[in-house]
Design a protein around this motif. Structure first.
Motif, PDB file in Angstrom:
ATOM      1  N   UNK A 169      11.584 -14.943  14.868  1.00 26.36           N
ATOM      2  CA  UNK A 169      11.378 -14.084  13.701  1.00 26.36           C
ATOM      3  C   UNK A 169       9.967 -13.520  13.694  1.00 26.36           C
ATOM      4  N   UNK A 170       9.019 -14.424  13.870  1.00 26.13           N
ATOM      5  CA  UNK A 170       7.639 -13.933  13.876  1.00 26.13           C
ATOM      6  C   UNK A 170       7.276 -13.590  15.293  1.00 26.13           C
ATOM      7  N   UNK A 201      11.270  -7.619  -4.935  1.00 28.73           N
ATOM      8  CA  UNK A 201      10.237  -6.961  -5.738  1.00 28.73           C
ATOM      9  C   UNK A 201      10.828  -6.457  -7.048  1.00 28.73           C
ATOM     10  N   UNK A 240       7.984 -12.101   5.470  1.00 22.06           N
ATOM     11  CA  UNK A 240       7.948 -11.267   6.679  1.00 22.06           C
ATOM     12  C   UNK A 240       9.275 -11.318   7.429  1.00 22.06           C
ATOM     13  N   UNK A 286      -4.804  -5.604  -0.224  1.00 21.47           N
ATOM     14  CA  UNK A 286      -4.241  -4.554  -1.076  1.00 21.47           C
ATOM     15  C   UNK A 286      -3.246  -5.140  -2.066  1.00 21.47           C
ATOM     16  N   UNK A 287      -2.381  -6.017  -1.554  1.00 23.38           N
ATOM     17  CA  UNK A 287      -1.356  -6.580  -2.423  1.00 23.38           C
ATOM     18  C   UNK A 287      -1.991  -7.452  -3.504  1.00 23.38           C
ATOM     19  N   UNK A 300      -4.360 -20.203  -4.337  1.00 23.21           N
ATOM     20  CA  UNK A 300      -3.275 -19.235  -4.174  1.00 23.21           C
ATOM     21  C   UNK A 300      -3.852 -17.831  -4.091  1.00 23.21           C
ATOM     22  N   UNK A 312       5.773 -15.022  -3.551  1.00 28.45           N
ATOM     23  CA  UNK A 312       5.745 -13.593  -3.847  1.00 28.45           C
ATOM     24  C   UNK A 312       6.374 -13.274  -5.191  1.00 28.45           C
ATOM     25  N   UNK A 318       2.931 -12.960   4.488  1.00 26.16           N
ATOM     26  CA  UNK A 318       2.818 -14.308   5.049  1.00 26.16           C
ATOM     27  C   UNK A 318       3.077 -15.399   4.016  1.00 26.16           C
ATOM     28  N   UNK A 319       3.286 -14.998   2.774  1.00 28.07           N
ATOM     29  CA  UNK A 319       3.637 -15.971   1.742  1.00 28.07           C
ATOM     30  C   UNK A 319       5.152 -16.146   1.691  1.00 28.07           C
ATOM     31  N   UNK A 355      -4.602 -12.868   3.166  1.00 28.72           N
ATOM     32  CA  UNK A 355      -3.451 -12.329   3.888  1.00 28.72           C
ATOM     33  C   UNK A 355      -3.310 -10.832   3.667  1.00 28.72           C
ATOM     34  N   UNK A 356      -3.484 -10.385   2.440  1.00 30.84           N
ATOM     35  CA  UNK A 356      -3.236  -8.977   2.120  1.00 30.84           C
ATOM     36  C   UNK A 356      -4.079  -8.563   0.925  1.00 30.84           C
ATOM     37  N   UNK A 378       5.049  -3.196   1.848  1.00 31.74           N
ATOM     38  CA  UNK A 378       4.291  -4.070   2.748  1.00 31.74           C
ATOM     39  C   UNK A 378       2.805  -4.053   2.438  1.00 31.74           C
ATOM     40  N   UNK A 379       2.329  -2.890   2.000  1.00 27.34           N
ATOM     41  CA  UNK A 379       0.902  -2.801   1.707  1.00 27.34           C
ATOM     42  C   UNK A 379       0.594  -3.425   0.347  1.00 27.34           C
ATOM     43  N   UNK A 380       1.384  -3.052  -0.663  1.00 29.49           N
ATOM     44  CA  UNK A 380       1.057  -3.487  -2.020  1.00 29.49           C
ATOM     45  C   UNK A 380       2.007  -4.524  -2.597  1.00 29.49           C
ATOM     46  N   UNK A 381       3.278  -4.418  -2.257  1.00 30.00           N
ATOM     47  CA  UNK A 381       4.277  -5.185  -3.003  1.00 30.00           C
ATOM     48  C   UNK A 381       4.356  -6.648  -2.639  1.00 30.00           C
ATOM     49  N   UNK A 382       4.045  -6.979  -1.395  1.00 32.49           N
ATOM     50  CA  UNK A 382       4.284  -8.353  -0.941  1.00 32.49           C
ATOM     51  C   UNK A 382       3.106  -8.870  -0.124  1.00 32.49           C
ATOM     52  N   UNK A 383       2.905 -10.168  -0.208  1.00 38.71           N
ATOM     53  CA  UNK A 383       2.032 -10.829   0.762  1.00 38.71           C
ATOM     54  C   UNK A 383       2.988 -11.383   1.810  1.00 38.71           C
ATOM     55  N   UNK A 387      -3.229  -5.181  -6.132  1.00 38.48           N
ATOM     56  CA  UNK A 387      -2.079  -4.687  -6.891  1.00 38.48           C
ATOM     57  C   UNK A 387      -1.627  -5.738  -7.907  1.00 38.48           C
ATOM     58  N   UNK A 438       6.931  -1.076  -9.417  1.00 36.58           N
ATOM     59  CA  UNK A 438       7.551  -1.214  -8.096  1.00 36.58           C
ATOM     60  C   UNK A 438       6.785  -0.273  -7.178  1.00 36.58           C
ATOM     61  N   UNK A 439       5.973  -0.827  -6.270  1.00 33.17           N
ATOM     62  CA  UNK A 439       5.054   0.046  -5.540  1.00 33.17           C
ATOM     63  C   UNK A 439       5.740   0.846  -4.445  1.00 33.17           C
ATOM     64  N   UNK A 473      -3.982 -15.321  -0.865  1.00 34.14           N
ATOM     65  CA  UNK A 473      -3.303 -14.032  -0.990  1.00 34.14           C
ATOM     66  C   UNK A 473      -4.259 -12.910  -0.597  1.00 34.14           C
TER      67      UNK A 473
END
Lengths: 377, 512, 313
Positions: free
Chosen positions: A363-364, B414, B403, A239-240, A229, B357, B351-352, A236-237, B344-349, A243, B339-340, A233
């Motif tokens: 959607x995507x 979030x 997304x 930065x997140x 996981x 999330x 593609x998950x 994919x991101x 999109x940059x920090x709060x969530x992945x 965080x 709560x960032x 993660x």
């Protein structure tokens, strides 16, 4: 939306179809090349290529040569898994080729110079491969060095290092290393009775089931565990995931170490069977790691898909050897594989087309789902 | 030239899948005027400008230049018609000089070699004429944001553009730079340029604009003369009701100190100075402390320092009596929800799935992971509970890819995640950014409920209205320092604005 | 000693040409990992020209025809990268790798097919060009001067002027640094990226033919170009994407390559008894160290590797 639509919209189905498109187009282009070289034998040629071990008339012979294909599939699969695993964490491990090389150097050095038993040689490959991956990971994590570029540099450094360290154990009359079977039988991977299934093919060892098992384990790790996981993660991101408290530097290093260990193991899975020897004068990095990229992408970036893709790629590579050399060069299979990898670059486009043909709202879109290409430093 | 209008956009309609971004909008820009375009986030301002600039094609409506219908299919057409735009995010090449950026696309050459000297002369003349001071040979990466913006303006002038669009130009500027910009805009208008000024800051519009067109939720609300209107009327037009969105809120009952920051200094990523300078503050349980300020005054770096995303240069952070200055992000997260600013940059992945999330910080806890394996069922149950309780809407529930969700629902997810998580401090950074009015109210209510349940809340906000309505105590951040410690009940918006603009400061009471 | 200088110069020329090619591609925003493959195809094009053009033609004609064939092949092959990376947003690392594998396979298949067609017993992948190669060199006493050294120097001067003093260069670099900015002032990003990729094909193809004619009169295409394309990539990075520095890096790396070939001719080096592989390894190790020190503030074009999409501004 009716049932059929939603079937084609499933990501898994789309990935599978995309891979099939790549294979079909790749083979088609290969056929056209055969036609260009010699139109008369082209159809027979492509069939020969696809039949591989089935070219032999008797079942025992077929089993024996199926065994050979599987022997070479195991290292390919390991390299592909290395790349696949790292890719999931957002890292393009082009250095798998070099990790494979140092793995080969390690196990052969262990077997021929140090006269170690197979388990020690295997471990030696794993450790050295992991170390090679760790260098890439540490450079990336702490110094922001792009993993593709450092991977390429380390591929070559590894090649020359291995050539140098295996020079003392080469045959006098040839550039190849001594035969493991002749020098140190204990270094050969055990067969555990598997060879008897393949008409006593002595090269069929536990490497084959172990490589498939590794693929399954990786699938479980990636999809069912907290570690997986976290890695995904991060992929994919980044930065997140930072965080969220994941240690991305540590993860980058661990991921590439595992990647390196996998590729290193792949080398041991080949060279500790005695199937091939290392040429200490070779001037290019062996293609195994790069073919692994093909298997990874053709396998839809899934460890399970990679098993089948690896088999397929090795199948046609081995099949190339059965072409009539007076008409067709055996490198045709390399060419087809390269075409397939090239086509894999268009998978994103294939999927976009599959999505946009359906009337339901998309959607995507392509921009959102695409992975940003690596940024060389 | 028998029409007073330089540009007319008549009955423009632009649809996107699922929404009508512009619904029959008309905008008429007179020659030599400064025309403000006012609206909240998502009101359709950017879409309308993109249509004018040729980035989008409208489904309905026409555009006229000097009374003649024109077709604008791409930015080049817009350029040819003399339309130029200063984008909110500057379109500059960082490693080029100011001059190179200005001439890019309209270079003069002789035998194939660039002729920069002529261009330099023209740029110098322009910058003299309009009071746009720049060093043409400085690299963009070395100059201030204000100077970068002047480069963008010079780009338009160098191309002899007559119609100048400014997209939220003050968001990134210091108050002095804003004042300078206002003067520059007036100079430009005096010289006959027509200016479209996109903003949601009423005071700036009142100061500089001649007329103002207001949009709300993609619809045209009206156009007014600034001299005949008031800020109150404009804001009513913008939000569609009286602004007094005061949330029901009882008095605060501050308890013990939860967060104690002393002399925090954080380095900046963009320049060599420190972005946060020697900041000390305390937040108690049961109160909402709000850090107000104009964007770019060190708030982001402050949050990074507090949450552990960036190391401190100096100072200490104590939470519930424990020194967490060097604690990892995860250690801090055990008592701190965040709560960032950028979901999109920090709060969530993205593609998950939504459920993944929702456990983004907690997937490793025994509740969700057993012997290293994720407990998919526990994750699903937990996610479904939060989705249900907080009315998070999505196509396929817990397994929706985030997304594919709307911004408002992403933010809801979030907030639900952060509030449900064990915490004593809630750090909320611009939690209402990009949300519509209804969603904003929900967020505000959530913050107050948090406070009333005895949590400490630290809110970072750029919106004056939000600051005044929600905060129990206001700290103003200006150029990386806390310059004011104010009580929202005893201060006016105007006064707060003065603090935010650096025009006023009071000494911060230690641990007030 | 002369031999060392001679090898250094010719290897440096190859590296310079190919690295400059990479430099153009990367400045336009496309990472070109397929340089190795482009070299192979360029080498093939040139070698075929040498095979079929009678060696009696004047030297200048021979140089021109051979270079032209190498360039055309290189550019044609680089178009594979252009199509995939610019229009289909393919992963550039993947495409580059595919091109490298494909090049050796394709060149081998083509050469073998030609050889077999001529003589069914000849299944080698080699092309011999003893006669034609003579056109490239001039003997100055012991020193064998290769005209391609001059061509590489010209390429350096032209590249430097084009990148820093022309409209084209300014626009090209804008596309690699900030394509959105370039687009907003009316520059066609796709076109500029195509130009960058094709120039890398041009220079890469030329580098390929120079490489295989550097010291030998026969080339076995099975071995590709033995990693020289990757070495050129290292040169480009070591040169921090700037032509002048690339030239210095090419000289340095060329020197190491030359050393590995001729070090036995120097008594003190031979006495050290360092295997030639060490000299071969050196350039890569240096590059890695340079990368480690410079990557934090990399001079690499900022937008390279990221497909440009007109929609996402």
């Amino acid at each position: 939306m009716n049932g059929k639509d939603s079937f084609f919209r499933r990501p898994g189905v789309q990935t599978f179809l995309s891979s099939i498109i790549c294979v079909v187009f790749g083979l088609l282009l290969g056929y056209i090349i055969l036609l260009l070289i010699n139109a008369k034998g082209a159809s027979a040629g492509i069939v020969t290529l696809l039949k591989n071990y089935m070219n032999y008339p008797t079942r025992p012979a077929q089993m024996k040569y199926l065994g050979n294909t599987l022997v070479k599939m195991a290292p390919l699969l390991m390299c592909a898994l290395s790349i696949c695993f790292c890719y999931k964490a957002g890292l393009f491990n082009i250095g798998a080729a070099g990790q494979y090389v140092v793995g080969a150097g390690a196990c052969l050095y262990g077997a021929l110079s140090l006269k170690l038993p197979w388990i020690a040689c295997l471990l030696f490959s794993i450790v050295i491969g992991a170390l090679w991956g760790m260098i890439v990971g540490a450079l990336k994590a702490y110094l922001n060095v792009n993993e593709v570029i450092s991977g390429i540099m380390l591929n070559w450094i590894g090649l020359y290092l291995v050539n140098m360290s295996l020079a003392p154990v080469k045959e006098l009359a040839s550039p190849y290393t001594q035969k493991v079977a002749a020098v140190n039988k204990a270094a050969l991977l055990p067969s555990m009775g598997l060879s008897s299934l393949f008409s006593k093919n002595q090269y069929v060892t536990i490497a084959i089931p172990l490589s498939i098992l590794t693929a399954i384990v990786l699938w479980v790790v990636l999809n069912k565990t907290a570690f997986g996981y976290e890695l995904k993660a991060t992929g994919y991101n980044k930065e997140a995931s930072r965080y969220a408290g994941m240690r991305e530097k540590r993860n980058i290093i661990i991921t590439l170490m595992i990647g390196g260990a996998l590729a290193g193991t792949g080398a041991a899975f080949l060279y500790l069977t005695g199937f091939e020897e290392w040429s200490v004068t070779q001037s290019s990095v062996p293609g195994m790691g790069f073919n692994g990229i093909a298997a990874t992408f053709l396998g839809g970036l899934s460890p399970i898909g990679t098993i089948f893709a690896s088999y397929f790629i090795q199948h046609i590579t081995s099949g190339g050897a059965y072409l009539d050399k007076a008409i067709y060069p055996s490198q045709i299979s390399d060419l087809i594989i390269a075409l397939i990898i090239y086509l894999c670059g268009f998978v994103l486009f294939f999927k976009t087309v599959m999505n946009s043909r359906r009337p339901a709202k998309v959607i995507n879109n392509a921009n959102d789902t695409e992975k940003k290409g690596g940024k060389a430093q | 030239m028998d029409t007073p209008y330089a540009i007319e956009m008549l009955n423009i309609t632009k649809r996107f899948p699922g929404i009508i971004a512009n619904d029959n909008i008309t905008l008429q820009l007179k020659r030599g005027e400064i025309h403000a375009l006012l609206g909240e986030n998502g009101a359709g301002k950017s879409t309308l400008m993109s249509v004018l600039f040729g980035l989008y094609q409208a489904e309905e409506g026409i555009i006229k230049k000097d009374g003649k219908v024109v077709s604008i299919k791409n930015p080049n057409d817009a350029n040819d018609l003399g339309i130029g735009m200063v984008h909110q995010h500057f379109k500059l090449v960082q490693c080029f000089t100011v001059l190179e950026n200005i001439i890019l696309g309209v270079e003069t050459t002789k035998n194939g070699i660039l002729q920069k000297d002529e261009a330099r002369k023209k740029v110098m003349a322009l910058s003299e004429k309009y009071g746009l001071m720049v060093d043409p040979d400085a690299l963009i990466q070395d100059i201030t944001v204000g100077m970068q913006q002047r480069t963008e303006i010079l780009k338009m002038l160098y191309r002899d553009n007559e119609i100048l669009i400014f997209d939220e130009p003050t968001a990134v500027l210091t108050p002095q730079e804003i004042a300078e910009l206002m003067q520059i805009m007036k100079n430009l208008a005096k010289e006959g340029k027509s200016i479209l000024f996109i903003s949601h800051k009423l005071n700036e519009i009142m100061e500089v604009a001649d007329r103002c067109t207001v949009l709300r939720r993609g619809k045209y609300i009206g156009t007014v003369d600034i001299k005949d209107t008031t800020q109150e009327e404009l804001s009513r037009m913008m939000v569609g009701r009286d602004v007094q969105l005061v949330v029901e809120k009882g008095p605060a009952h501050p308890g013990e100190v939860v967060l104690d920051i002393r002399n925090m200094t954080v380095a900046s990523k963009v320049h060599n100075n420190n972005a946060v300078k020697n900041v000390s503050l305390q937040v108690r349980s049961g109160e909402i402390v709000c850090i107000a300020g104009i964007d770019g005054n060190g708030q982001t770096e402050f949050v990074y320092g507090l949450s552990g995303l960036e190391p401190l240069v100096s100072g200490t952070i104590t939470m519930l009596g424990k020194d967490i200055t060097r604690a990892t992000i995860r250690e801090r997260a055990s008592e701190m929800s965040h709560i960032p600013e950028d979901r999109h940059k920090h709060g969530l992945v993205l593609d998950y799935s939504l459920e993944y999330n929702i456990v983004l910080q907690r997937y490793w806890q025994p509740e969700f992971t057993k012997n290293g394996f994720l407990d998919q069922k526990a994750i699903r149950n937990y996610a479904e509970r939060l989705i249900e309780e907080n009315d998070v809407r999505s196509g396929q529930g817990a397994i929706t890819t985030t997304r594919a969700m709307s911004g408002g629902n992403q933010q809801k997810a979030i907030i639900a995640r952060e509030i449900d998580k064990k915490h004593e401090l809630l750090l909320a950074v611009q939690p209402t950014r990009g949300l519509d009015v209804g969603a904003i109210e929900t967020v505000h209510r959530n913050l107050i409920r948090e406070r009333d349940s005895g949590k400490a809340v630290l809110l970072i906000s750029l919106e004056l209205e939000e600051v005044m309505n929600v905060a129990d105590r206001i700290l103003v951040m200006y150029e990386g320092e806390i310059v004011g410690d104010l009580d929202p009940k005893q201060i006016t918006v105007e006064e707060l604005g003065l603090y935010m603009a650096g025009a006023k400061r009071n000494t911060v009471k230690e641990g007030a | 000693m002369t031999l060392l200088i001679q090898y250094t110069l010719i290897f440096a020329s190859v590296l310079l040409l190919v690295a400059l090619g990479g430099c153009f591609s990367e400045h336009s925003g496309v990472i070109n990992l397929g340089l190795e493959g482009i070299m192979v195809l360029g080498a093939l094009g040139g070698a075929l020209a040498m095979k079929y053009v009678p060696s009696t033609v004047p030297a200048i004609v021979m140089i021109f025809v051979v270079s032209l064939c190498a360039i055309l092949m290189g550019m044609l092959y680089s178009a594979l990268l252009g199509v995939a990376a610019i229009h289909f947003k393919a992963d550039q690392t993947l495409i580059g790798t595919a091109m490298n594998i494909m090049s050796t396979a394709a060149a081998t298949v083509i050469v073998k097919a030609i050889n077999v067609a001529e003589n069914p017993d000849n299944i080698s992948s080699a092309i011999t060009y003893t006669g034609a190669r003579a056109a490239f060199t001039v003997r100055l006493g012991n020193f064998e001067f290769n005209w391609f050294i001059l061509i590489a120097v010209c390429a350096l001067i032209i590249s430097n002027i084009v990148l820093y003093y022309t409209r084209f260069g300014l626009r090209l670099m804008a596309c690699g640094e900030n394509p959105q900015a370039a687009d907003s002032v009316g520059i066609n990003v796709y076109k500029m990226r195509w130009a960058g990729v094709l120039i890398s094909g041009l220079l890469g193809g030329l580098g390929g033919i120079v490489y295989i004619t550097a010291g030998v009169s026969e080339w076995k295409f099975e071995v590709g170009v033995a990693g020289f394309g990757f070495l050129a990539l290292a040169v480009m990075i070591f040169g921090q994407w700037k032509p002048k520095r690339i030239a210095l890096a090419a000289l340095l790396f060329g020197f190491f390559r030359a050393l590995s070939n001729v070090y036995t001719g120097f008594p003190f080096l031979a006495a050290l008894n360092i295997p030639s592989t060490v000299y071969n390894m050196f350039p890569y190790i240096i590059s890695l160290i340079v990368l480690a020190f410079t990557s934090r503030n990399s001079a690499a074009p900022k937008a390279e590797g990221i497909p440009y999409d007109k929609g996402s501004r």
